[in-house]
Scaffold this active site. Structure first.
Site, PDB file in Angstrom:
ATOM      1  N   ALA A   1       0.859  -1.184   0.000  1.00  0.00           N
ATOM      2  CA  ALA A   1       0.000   0.000   0.000  1.00  0.00           C
ATOM      3  C   ALA A   1       0.895   1.233   0.000  1.00  0.00           C
ATOM      4  CB  ALA A   1      -0.891  -0.024   1.223  1.00  0.00           C
TER       5      ALA A   1
ATOM      6  N   GLY B   1       0.321  -5.054   0.852  1.00  0.00           N
ATOM      7  CA  GLY B   1      -0.938  -5.061   0.097  1.00  0.00           C
ATOM      8  C   GLY B   1      -0.779  -5.663  -1.292  1.00  0.00           C
TER       9      GLY B   1
ATOM     10  N   GLU C   1       4.721  -5.151   6.875  1.00  0.00           N
ATOM     11  CA  GLU C   1       3.906  -4.313   7.765  1.00  0.00           C
ATOM     12  C   GLU C   1       4.494  -4.223   9.164  1.00  0.00           C
ATOM     13  OE1 GLU C   1       2.742  -6.362   5.514  1.00  0.00           O
ATOM     14  OE2 GLU C   1       0.840  -5.654   4.682  1.00  0.00           O
TER      15      GLU C   1
ATOM     16  N   GLU D   1      -1.097  -9.198  -0.711  1.00  0.00           N
ATOM     17  CA  GLU D   1      -2.513  -9.517  -0.454  1.00  0.00           C
ATOM     18  C   GLU D   1      -3.313  -9.536  -1.763  1.00  0.00           C
ATOM     19  OE1 GLU D   1      -2.841  -6.517   2.668  1.00  0.00           O
ATOM     20  OE2 GLU D   1      -3.389  -8.119   4.069  1.00  0.00           O
TER      21      GLU D   1
END
Ligand code: DAK
Length: 258
Positions: free
Chosen positions: A66, A109, A132, A112
């Site tokens: 992200a 992300g 993260e 993911e």
């Protein structure tokens, strides 16, 4: 040509291709980009000409997570109000097959997003990680759940706690990657597979995806029940008649998707 700002879409026959296109920031996923991915997937989901979706990254990476610049100032209330996970959930509900072609970094992300793909083809240079932890947060778009279902608890904890880069080789031997290819061949190989899958009867492809996904979440007996319903359903399709007739007539079937 599409009107998207952060992605590019193009079609190769029955394959709808979505390119992540922020190469200067290693395709870091900002909110607008995730929304565009969802829009493109849903548009392909509705488009009868498209049978398989392929997603890949422009430049040196699939996606380095992200967008940290965008995320840094969020708080729990702003995140709740943005309700951005709804977009991720909808990506997980696409019924057509999604193939990921991963090269370079596939982080946070980005990882993911890759785990939302049905199949993953990776370049030898691919690196997977959940970094993260190094930002004092944790995966929130399904990472702790999907990785654990794929790898089991101990491996998932090791990867997510350490934040370490996982090589393409290890990702492959752990079973999260279907096939490995040299970096220069990865996209073409993924596209070749996507085209092959696009020749299969689309309704069967779709109901198989649904049934296999249920196996991950359902107890065996419920999964078997679900499988049987889909099995029966396929016997109401024109394609089932066509597939079996073509076999008996020793010719290639012409599948319509219904
Ligand atoms: N965000 C923003 N910019 C990024 C970025 C990212 N995730 N990753 C790389 N960039 C930018 C760099 O800042 C740099 O920009 P400039 O300095 O050139 O302007 C450019 O991309 C090239 O990166 P580097 O210069 O750092 O390149 P290196 O080869 O030296 O290093 C690297 C590559 C991937 C190891 C490094 O860039 C890196 O560590 N990147 C960050 C990895 C990371 O921590 N990713 C975020 C994990 S957290 C949510 C859904 C999902 C998520 C959160 C919320 N909701 C629905 C609410 C997911 C969270 C995450 O992914």
């Amino acid at each position: 040509m599409s009107d998207y700002q952060y992605i590019i879409t193009e079609e190769e026959g029955p394959v709808g291709i979505v390119w992540l296109n922020r190469p200067k920031v290693l395709n870091a996923l900002n909110r607008a980009m995730v929304r565009e991915i969802l829009q493109a997937f849903e548009a392909y989901g509705q488009d009868d000409r498209i049978r398989v979706i392929l997603i890949a990254g422009k430049g040196k990476a699939f996606a380095a997570g992200a967008d940290i610049d965008e995320m840094a100032e969020e708080d729990s209330v702003s995140l709740e109000l943005l309700n951005q996970f709804a977009d991720w959930d909808r990506i997980g509900q696409i019924k057509k097959p999604i193939i990921g072609s991963v090269h370079g970094y596939c982080l946070g992300g980005g990882f993911e997003l890759a785990l939302l793909c049905d199949l993953l083809f990776a370049a030898n240079d691919a690196k997977f990680a959940f970094p993260e932890i190094n930002l004092a947060v944790m995966p929130g778009a399904g990472g702790t759940q999907r990785l654990t279902k794929l790898l089991g608890k101990t491996k998932a904890l090791e990867w997510i706690w350490s934040g370490d880069m996982i090589s393409a080789e290890e990702a492959f031997s752990s079973g999260i990657v279907n096939k490995l290819y040299p970096a220069e061949a990865i996209f073409e190989e993924a596209l070749k597979f996507a085209k092959k899958l696009a020749e299969k009867p689309p309704l069967a492809v779709r109901l198989i995806k649904e049934a296999v996904n249920k196996a991950v979440d359902y107890p065996l007996q419920e999964g078997m029940y679900f499988e049987r319903k889909n099995f029966y359903l396929l016997f109401s399709s024109q394609d089932q008649k066509e597939g079996m007739k073509a076999f008996m007539e020793k010719r290639k079937p012409d599948f319509k998707g219904y």
